[in-house]
Design a protein around this motif. Structure first.
Motif, PDB file in Angstrom:
ATOM      1  N   LEU A   1     -10.371  -6.354  -3.047  1.00 11.99           N
ATOM      2  CA  LEU A   1      -9.691  -5.070  -3.207  1.00 11.99           C
ATOM      3  C   LEU A   1      -9.067  -4.945  -4.594  1.00 11.99           C
ATOM      4  CD1 LEU A   1      -8.725  -2.395  -2.017  1.00 11.99           C
ATOM      5  CD2 LEU A   1      -6.783  -3.631  -0.998  1.00 11.99           C
TER       6      LEU A   1
ATOM      7  N   ARG B   1       0.837  -1.206   0.000  1.00 14.71           N
ATOM      8  CA  ARG B   1       0.000   0.000   0.000  1.00 14.71           C
ATOM      9  C   ARG B   1       0.869   1.253   0.000  1.00 14.71           C
ATOM     10  NH1 ARG B   1      -3.165  -3.596   2.955  1.00 14.71           N
ATOM     11  NH2 ARG B   1      -5.427  -3.525   2.541  1.00 14.71           N
TER      12      ARG B   1
ATOM     13  N   ASP C   1     -14.337  -2.007   0.426  1.00  9.75           N
ATOM     14  CA  ASP C   1     -13.767  -0.874   1.153  1.00  9.75           C
ATOM     15  C   ASP C   1     -12.750  -0.082   0.349  1.00  9.75           C
ATOM     16  OD1 ASP C   1     -11.768  -2.769   1.065  1.00  9.75           O
ATOM     17  OD2 ASP C   1     -11.270  -2.675   3.192  1.00  9.75           O
ATOM     18  N   GLY C   2     -12.605  -0.416  -0.943  1.00  7.85           N
ATOM     19  CA  GLY C   2     -11.624   0.280  -1.762  1.00  7.85           C
ATOM     20  C   GLY C   2     -12.252   1.133  -2.843  1.00  7.85           C
TER      21      GLY C   2
ATOM     22  N   GLN D   1      -7.154   1.408   6.346  1.00  8.64           N
ATOM     23  CA  GLN D   1      -8.157   1.993   5.464  1.00  8.64           C
ATOM     24  C   GLN D   1      -7.686   3.326   4.901  1.00  8.64           C
ATOM     25  OE1 GLN D   1     -11.788   0.881   4.795  1.00  8.64           O
ATOM     26  NE2 GLN D   1     -10.420  -0.871   4.957  1.00  8.64           N
TER      27      GLN D   1
ATOM     28  N   ASP E   1     -11.709  -3.538  -6.716  1.00  3.56           N
ATOM     29  CA  ASP E   1     -11.880  -2.124  -6.381  1.00  3.56           C
ATOM     30  C   ASP E   1     -10.799  -1.268  -7.034  1.00  3.56           C
ATOM     31  OD1 ASP E   1     -14.110  -2.611  -4.879  1.00  3.56           O
ATOM     32  OD2 ASP E   1     -13.183  -2.197  -2.939  1.00  3.56           O
TER      33      ASP E   1
ATOM     34  N   THR F   1      -5.334   2.597   2.090  1.00  3.97           N
ATOM     35  CA  THR F   1      -6.094   2.080   0.947  1.00  3.97           C
ATOM     36  C   THR F   1      -6.821   3.200   0.226  1.00  3.97           C
ATOM     37  OG1 THR F   1      -6.409  -0.083   1.988  1.00  3.97           O
ATOM     38  CG2 THR F   1      -7.968   0.537   0.254  1.00  3.97           C
TER      39      THR F   1
ATOM     40  N   GLY G   1      -6.594  -9.215  -4.118  1.00  3.97           N
ATOM     41  CA  GLY G   1      -7.222  -8.453  -3.046  1.00  3.97           C
ATOM     42  C   GLY G   1      -6.283  -8.218  -1.896  1.00  3.97           C
ATOM     43  N   GLY G   2      -6.847  -8.066  -0.698  1.00  7.23           N
ATOM     44  CA  GLY G   2      -6.021  -7.889   0.480  1.00  7.23           C
ATOM     45  C   GLY G   2      -5.331  -9.184   0.863  1.00  7.23           C
TER      46      GLY G   2
END
Length: 260
Positions: A116, A32, A147-148, A88, A119, A91, A63-64
């Motif tokens: 993610l 990140r 959440d992204g 977060q 996203d 991200t 993703g994550g």
């Protein structure tokens, strides 16, 4: 910058490669931070006309990183929320840089884009997919929510009802379906993906960098902005365009050509 993020520049086109193929380019905390640094460098470099985002190996991004999720299960409860909030923030900084990049961004999706990863692809201006590309909004299958930026970007691409269906079911969407529902913009054979992304990026970068940045910023706000506000923003942006070297050179070249 470690080898987890690769940034190359060729003919004014930057290519940012997520480079953890051993874990299908899953994004951990270190990646990140490196991604943010790379995106900030691209945004600040006036010599870069467009950006291509892709993954190394056979996946775009899984993703994550699940190992980070495992660590979260073992962390003291009092640390989980604040560490999650910090994660977060990183991200959201990365996807905001992608979305607001003052130049075109093409996601060259070379395999699965899950959670993610989906996203991150959706935060780009355009999605160019290889035939082996796929998308999975897999968050609910992990007891999480997108959440992204996916809950913002996905409805704008495929409509609210279909976005809900893809999020609620967490089902896999292959490249052909992604194209048919507007989730992807183009699909090409896997072997042609890198060259097709470079060619498209070069086409995007042929005109005024300043005018493109201003047009993109206005378009990105247009769905949440009234007609009158879009006109007002446009008038301010046009006033800036009048002063740019690209505009003056273009007008001079046109006038010179019209004399012949």
């Amino acid at each position: 910058m470690s080898d987890a993020i690769l940034l190359t520049i060729d003919s004014g086109i930057a290519t940012l490669t997520l480079n953890r193929p051993q874990v299908r380019n899953a994004i951990d905390d270190d990646m990140r931070g490196e991604m943010i640094a790379a995106l900030e460098a691209v945004a600040a470099d006036p010599a870069i006309k467009a950006l291509v985002l892709t993954g190394a190996g056979t996946a775009f991004c899984a993703g994550g990183d699940v190992r980070g999720m495992k660590n979260r299960l073992q962390a003291p409860p009092e640390d989980v929320a604040i560490n999650g909030w910090r994660r977060q923030a990183r991200t959201h900084r990365a996807v905001t840089l992608l979305h607001h990049m003052p130049k075109p961004v093409i996601a060259a999706v070379n395999g699965p884009a899950a959670g993610l990863g989906a996203d991150v692809a959706l935060a780009c201006d355009f999605l160019l997919c290889g035939e082996s590309a796929s998308f999975t909004m897999s968050f609910l299958a992990r007891g999480l929510i997108p959440d992204g930026g996916g809950m913002y970007f996905l409805p704008r691409r495929v409509g609210l009802a279909r976005a809900k269906e893809l999020v609620f079911t967490a089902r896999r969407v292959d490249a052909a379906e992604a194209l048919s529902i507007g989730l992807a913009d183009r699909v090409v054979p896997d072997a042609e993906l890198a060259a097709a992304a470079q060619e498209w990026a070069l086409q995007m970068g042929t005109h005024s960098i300043a005018a493109l940045a201003l047009a993109k910023a206005t378009l990105d706000r247009s769905l949440e902005t009234s007609f009158e506000q879009v006109l007002a923003i446009g008038s301010q942006s046009q006033a800036i365009c009048y002063t740019t070297a690209e505009h003056r050179a273009s007008v001079a070249a046109f006038l010179e050509k019209s004399k012949k």
